[in-house]
Design a protein around this motif. Structure first.
Motif, PDB file in Angstrom:
ATOM      1  N   GLN A 325       0.827  -1.202   0.000  1.00  0.00           N
ATOM      2  CA  GLN A 325       0.000   0.000   0.000  1.00  0.00           C
ATOM      3  C   GLN A 325       0.863   1.255   0.000  1.00  0.00           C
ATOM      4  OE1 GLN A 325      -2.958  -0.402   3.037  1.00  0.00           O
ATOM      5  NE2 GLN A 325      -3.989   1.448   2.369  1.00  0.00           N
ATOM      6  N   LEU A 329       1.029   4.101  -2.845  1.00  0.00           N
ATOM      7  CA  LEU A 329       0.799   5.510  -2.573  1.00  0.00           C
ATOM      8  C   LEU A 329       1.966   6.347  -3.081  1.00  0.00           C
ATOM      9  CD1 LEU A 329      -0.738   7.808  -0.927  1.00  0.00           C
ATOM     10  CD2 LEU A 329       1.290   7.592   0.484  1.00  0.00           C
ATOM     11  N   ALA A 332       1.794   6.684  -6.634  1.00  0.00           N
ATOM     12  CA  ALA A 332       0.661   7.535  -7.015  1.00  0.00           C
ATOM     13  C   ALA A 332       1.012   9.007  -6.867  1.00  0.00           C
ATOM     14  CB  ALA A 332      -0.555   7.194  -6.164  1.00  0.00           C
ATOM     15  N   PRO A 412       0.452   0.652  -9.086  1.00  0.00           N
ATOM     16  CA  PRO A 412      -0.070   1.460  -7.975  1.00  0.00           C
ATOM     17  C   PRO A 412      -1.568   1.252  -7.721  1.00  0.00           C
ATOM     18  CG  PRO A 412       0.548   2.846  -9.841  1.00  0.00           C
ATOM     19  CD  PRO A 412       1.076   1.483 -10.115  1.00  0.00           C
ATOM     20  N   ILE A 413      -2.310   0.943  -8.774  1.00  0.00           N
ATOM     21  CA  ILE A 413      -3.753   0.771  -8.585  1.00  0.00           C
ATOM     22  C   ILE A 413      -4.031  -0.465  -7.754  1.00  0.00           C
ATOM     23  CG2 ILE A 413      -5.962   0.570  -9.767  1.00  0.00           C
ATOM     24  CD1 ILE A 413      -4.387   1.504 -12.293  1.00  0.00           C
ATOM     25  N   LEU A 416      -3.054   0.214  -4.211  1.00  0.00           N
ATOM     26  CA  LEU A 416      -3.946   1.082  -3.436  1.00  0.00           C
ATOM     27  C   LEU A 416      -5.287   0.411  -3.149  1.00  0.00           C
ATOM     28  CD1 LEU A 416      -3.257   4.524  -5.094  1.00  0.00           C
ATOM     29  CD2 LEU A 416      -2.811   3.884  -2.725  1.00  0.00           C
ATOM     30  N   ARG A 417      -5.684  -0.494  -4.032  1.00  0.00           N
ATOM     31  CA  ARG A 417      -6.959  -1.174  -3.863  1.00  0.00           C
ATOM     32  C   ARG A 417      -6.939  -2.072  -2.626  1.00  0.00           C
ATOM     33  NH1 ARG A 417     -11.195  -1.308  -7.553  1.00  0.00           N
ATOM     34  NH2 ARG A 417     -10.182  -0.398  -9.343  1.00  0.00           N
TER      35      ARG A 417
ATOM     36  N   ASN B  50      -8.760   6.854 -11.596  1.00  0.00           N
ATOM     37  CA  ASN B  50      -7.395   6.375 -11.833  1.00  0.00           C
ATOM     38  C   ASN B  50      -6.899   6.763 -13.222  1.00  0.00           C
ATOM     39  OD1 ASN B  50      -7.164   5.247  -9.317  1.00  0.00           O
ATOM     40  ND2 ASN B  50      -7.826   3.210  -9.962  1.00  0.00           N
ATOM     41  N   GLY B  53      -6.190  10.418 -13.123  1.00  0.00           N
ATOM     42  CA  GLY B  53      -4.979  10.641 -12.331  1.00  0.00           C
ATOM     43  C   GLY B  53      -3.722  10.034 -12.938  1.00  0.00           C
ATOM     44  N   LEU B  55      -2.907   7.060 -13.379  1.00  0.00           N
ATOM     45  CA  LEU B  55      -2.459   5.849 -12.706  1.00  0.00           C
ATOM     46  C   LEU B  55      -2.783   4.622 -13.555  1.00  0.00           C
ATOM     47  CD1 LEU B  55      -3.660   6.632  -9.077  1.00  0.00           C
ATOM     48  CD2 LEU B  55      -1.300   6.265  -9.766  1.00  0.00           C
ATOM     49  N   ARG B  82       2.015  13.211 -12.294  1.00  0.00           N
ATOM     50  CA  ARG B  82       1.346  13.011 -11.005  1.00  0.00           C
ATOM     51  C   ARG B  82       1.986  13.860  -9.918  1.00  0.00           C
ATOM     52  NH1 ARG B  82       1.397   7.386 -12.601  1.00  0.00           N
ATOM     53  NH2 ARG B  82       3.093   6.947 -11.161  1.00  0.00           N
ATOM     54  N   PHE B  88      -3.609  13.937  -4.999  1.00  0.00           N
ATOM     55  CA  PHE B  88      -4.559  12.857  -4.718  1.00  0.00           C
ATOM     56  C   PHE B  88      -5.027  12.881  -3.269  1.00  0.00           C
ATOM     57  CE2 PHE B  88      -2.308  11.135  -8.355  1.00  0.00           C
ATOM     58  CZ  PHE B  88      -3.318  10.513  -9.076  1.00  0.00           C
ATOM     59  N   PHE B  90      -7.458  10.278  -0.863  1.00  0.00           N
ATOM     60  CA  PHE B  90      -8.155   8.982  -0.896  1.00  0.00           C
ATOM     61  C   PHE B  90      -9.124   8.849   0.273  1.00  0.00           C
ATOM     62  CE2 PHE B  90      -3.894   8.601  -2.610  1.00  0.00           C
ATOM     63  CZ  PHE B  90      -4.117   8.032  -3.850  1.00  0.00           C
ATOM     64  N   GLN B  94      -4.390   7.097   3.376  1.00  0.00           N
ATOM     65  CA  GLN B  94      -3.112   6.608   2.841  1.00  0.00           C
ATOM     66  C   GLN B  94      -1.921   7.396   3.366  1.00  0.00           C
ATOM     67  OE1 GLN B  94      -3.054   3.866   1.252  1.00  0.00           O
ATOM     68  NE2 GLN B  94      -4.969   3.621   0.134  1.00  0.00           N
ATOM     69  N   MET B  96       1.642   7.435   5.744  1.00  0.00           N
ATOM     70  CA  MET B  96       2.653   6.507   6.251  1.00  0.00           C
ATOM     71  C   MET B  96       2.454   6.414   7.761  1.00  0.00           C
ATOM     72  SD  MET B  96       4.841   5.970   3.650  1.00  0.00           S
ATOM     73  CE  MET B  96       3.497   6.004   2.506  1.00  0.00           C
ATOM     74  N   ARG B 155      -0.613  17.214   1.975  1.00  0.00           N
ATOM     75  CA  ARG B 155       0.357  16.476   1.148  1.00  0.00           C
ATOM     76  C   ARG B 155       0.005  16.612  -0.336  1.00  0.00           C
ATOM     77  NH1 ARG B 155       0.391  10.222   2.101  1.00  0.00           N
ATOM     78  NH2 ARG B 155      -1.602  10.447   1.046  1.00  0.00           N
TER      79      ARG B 155
END
Ligand SMILES: Nc1ncnc2c1ncn2[C@@H]1O[C@H](COP(=O)(O)OP(=O)(O)O)[C@@H](O)[C@H]1O
Ligand SMILES: [Mg+2]
Lengths: 419, 263
Positions: A325, A329, A332, A412-413, A416-417, B50, B53, B55, B82, B88, B90, B94, B96, B155
């Protein structure tokens, strides 16, 4: 980069137990290698010291006939075409690289009893006609009385210097200074006692060693070389002894000196040649023997490193999966593949380097324990320690590459999923 | 126009079966717009996000971002897009988990090669903008959901991107925190940031200036039109499937006849 290293330590620290267990393979491998290398080095240094003597660094260059040393006594004749070593030749020899000093000498082993004091004979010892530089070259020091002077040579003074062994043989419980001894029926006055500046305790590995050792310990009497014709003969071939800067210079300087001496003589028998007594070469042969057995052990330790490396790869793969993950990120928000690759590669290298450093420390401790318990000589090798850490870094790169590559190429998808 | 999608299709292949997820998406967003995309779960919102973006790649179609086609770009070039053009946010923040709020906000700056001293300063400013200056050194576990999302927004905005993409930004938050996030979005939009927000909550969608509806991979400003187009397409697909099954059956029969002849 620094940021990556900081992050790596954080990651390693957050899984202390796991990281330690992963490093264990590397630690054991590196520790074993360091301990083995230290023992090899210790043994080698001891062999060198035993055979050559430490700190002395002298090489004798002796006349040989065929494969044997040419020993002159009253029954052998002087080989044709061999002259004494000239001052000119000495100058050349002193100019050889790493030569500190050089001296000429003549020697006879006293088998038949040349040397007496009253009823005491020096049988088995030796008589040496030496030049003024001899004692200095061999690091001998006058312990009592005086050494030879230029005047002794010029005036053919019949004076003698004894070493400690010959004092014991000829003058047990007596002060020899001023006493007169008989050398081949000629009276010589004892003016001094010499002692070797460096201690020399040879190990006896062969009959030859025993012979050398026996000669050394029976005692030697020294007289000025100018007196030699009075007791023995004119124009006997001389031997040479040189002192060099370090043990490693002995072979090359010895060969160079022998070449110069051989160029100065023109023997009719062309097997008559000056040869350096190559103790270093002998030492190396013995060392190689001990090294080849220990090299096997290093291979075994190498297998431990391989297993350790695979362990690192395994745990890095686990780490990549766990942090899918995070990787997703980072990609991404704009991290390039190389950044991710670098991050995980750094983590693997930090892990193995840490293992390497701990391994080196453990290896040194282990070597110390071996030296205490098994009474074996050990010497810690700086380059080996540095090399071991560098090698563990390489292990990190090699075994970290695959997991890092996997991380860098994560979608990345997908990443992240995953929740 | 800051971005435009033209005839975007996206199929997923699962167990050799082609599943169409996005069907002929046409969408243009002007600079400074505030767009909400609504739709039921599984309708393809995240897939669309996605693609916007950078991705994910569509199966077919054209995507122009900031005047340039991005579909032909390589991985590293897309990373740069990106990094610099898109922020982004979420649903699940997300962040750390082991790093402080400040370090989380700093992350995109390291990829942009910003100097260390400047990094701290800029991250602090970004945190101030979302009202979390005093909590800069807190770890995500020490922050509430709303605060975590604000760190994530800081961020997203740290490299001053033109576009902010938010996938269900309030989906994991209580109403009050959700409203706070919406106020922050409004402020950012007023500062000129283009916002594209995905949500299935009509109340949240009301904050946007424009709402699109996506149903079974079909997008429209008119919810009813999206539904009817989707249903029409569904029927077409079903007929195609039946046709395929018929074909398979006849193939099998032919094979049976062939094997009978052999024996
Ligand atoms: N990697 C994938 N492989 C196969 N199907 C997928 C994949 N990702 C998404 N889907 C499918 O695409 C559809 C749309 O998913 P998504 O865009 O996540 O919907 P939403 O965000 O609107 O809930 C869903 O039916 C989902 O099962
Ligand atoms: Mg979704």
């Amino acid at each position: 980069m620094l940021e990556n290293i900081r992050m790596s330590f954080k990651g390693i620290w957050s899984h202390k137990m796991r990281s330690f267990l992963t490093m264990l393979g590397i630690i054991i491998g590196i520790a074993a290698i360091i301990a083995i290398v230290s023992t090899i080095k210790g043994t080698n240094e001891q062999i060198k010291q035993n055979l050559i003597g430490s700190g002395n660094n002298t090489v004798k260059i002796l006349l040989n006939q065929g494969d044997y040393q040419l020993e002159i006594d009253e029954y052998t004749s002087v080989p044709d075409g061999v002259t004494q070593i000239s001052d000119e030749t000495m100058k050349k020899i002193r100019k050889i690289d790493h030569v500190v000093s050089a001296a000429r000498y003549l020697r006879r082993t006293d088998y038949s009893g040349y040397v007496f004091y009253l009823n005491n004979s020096l049988s088995g010892g030796s008589v040496n006609g030496v030049d003024l530089d001899y004692f200095e070259t061999l690091d001998y020091v006058i312990r009592k009385g005086r050494g030879f002077s230029q005047k002794d040579y010029d005036d053919y003074n019949k004076v003698a210097i004894l070493d400690e062994d010959s004092v014991e043989t000829l003058f047990p419980g007596e002060d020899p200074i001023g006493k007169t001894i008989e050398i081949n029926k000629e009276p010589f006055v004892v003016i001094g006692i010499v002692t070797s500046g460096t201690t020399f305790e040879p190990t006896i590995n062969s009959e030859e060693d025993y012979y050398t050792y026996y000669q050394e310990s029976a005692g030697s009497v020294y007289i000025p070389s100018s007196d030699w014709p009075i007791v023995f003969r004119f124009d006997e071939p001389e031997s040479l002894v040189i002192q060099v800067e370090s043990t490693d210079d002995m072979t090359s300087a010895g060969k160079a000196a022998a070449d110069i001496l051989n160029a100065a003589i023109s023997p009719t028998d062309d097997t008559v040649l000056y040869k350096a007594e190559d103790l270093l070469e002998q030492a190396k042969e013995i060392q190689q023997l001990s090294e080849s057995t220990n090299n096997m052990l290093i291979w075994i330790a190498g297998i431990s490193l391989l297993v350790g490396g695979i362990g690192v790869m395994n745990i890095m793969l686990v780490t990549v999966t766990e942090r899918t993950q995070e990787i997703g990120l980072k990609k991404a928000i704009g991290a390039k593949k190389n950044k991710i690759l670098g991050q995980f590669l750094t983590e693997a290298v930090v892990l193995t380097s840490l293992g390497g450093i701990i391994g080196v420390i453990s290896g040194i401790v282990l070597a110390e324990i071996i030296s205490r318990v098994a009474d074996m000589p050990v010497a810690i090798s700086g380059p080996a320690a540095v090399g071991a850490v560098a090698f563990s870094m390489v292990i990190g790169i090699v075994f970290g590459m695959m997991p890092s590559y996997k991380a860098a190429n994560l979608d990345p998808i997908e990443a992240l999923r995953r929740e | 126009m800051i971005l435009s999608l033209e005839h975007i299709y996206k199929d997923y292949v699962q167990d050799k079966l082609v599943v169409p997820v996005l069907k002929d998406i046409n969408l243009s967003v002007e600079e400074g717009e505030y767009v909400a995309i609504m739709g039921p779960s599984g309708s393809g919102k995240t897939t669309l996000m996605n693609i916007i973006g950078c991705l994910d790649h569509p199966t077919s179609g054209e995507y122009i971002l900031d005047g340039k086609s991005v579909l032909g770009l390589r991985d590293n070039a897309l990373s740069d897009v990106r990094l610099n053009s898109i922020g982004f946010v979420f649903q699940t923040f997300q962040l750390m988990p082991r790093e402080s709020a400040l370090e989380n906000v700093c992350l995109p700056l390291s990829y942009a090669g910003v100097k260390k001293s400047e990094k701290k300063e800029r991250a602090m400013k970004a945190l101030e903008r979302v009202g979390l200056k005093e909590r800069a050194l807190f770890k995500p576990t020490q922050l509430s959901g709303g605060q975590k999302q604000r760190v994530a927004i800081a961020r997203a905005m740290i490299n001053n991107p033109k576009i902010l993409l938010a996938d269900e930004p309030t989906g994991a938050l209580d109403q009050k925190s959700g409203e706070q996030i919406m106020r922050l979005f409004k402020k950012l939009n007023e500062e000129g940031v283009t916002i594209i927000m995905i949500t299935h909550d009509p109340k949240i969608a009301q904050n946007a200036k424009k709402i699109y509806y996506i149903i079974d991979g079909v997008i429209s400003e008119d919810e009813e039109k999206a539904r009817s187009t989707a249903e029409a397409l569904e029927k077409e697909e079903a007929m195609e499937d039946d046709f395929l099954i018929e074909n398979e059956k006849s193939d099998n029969e032919k094979q049976e006849v062939a094997s009978d002849e052999n024996s």
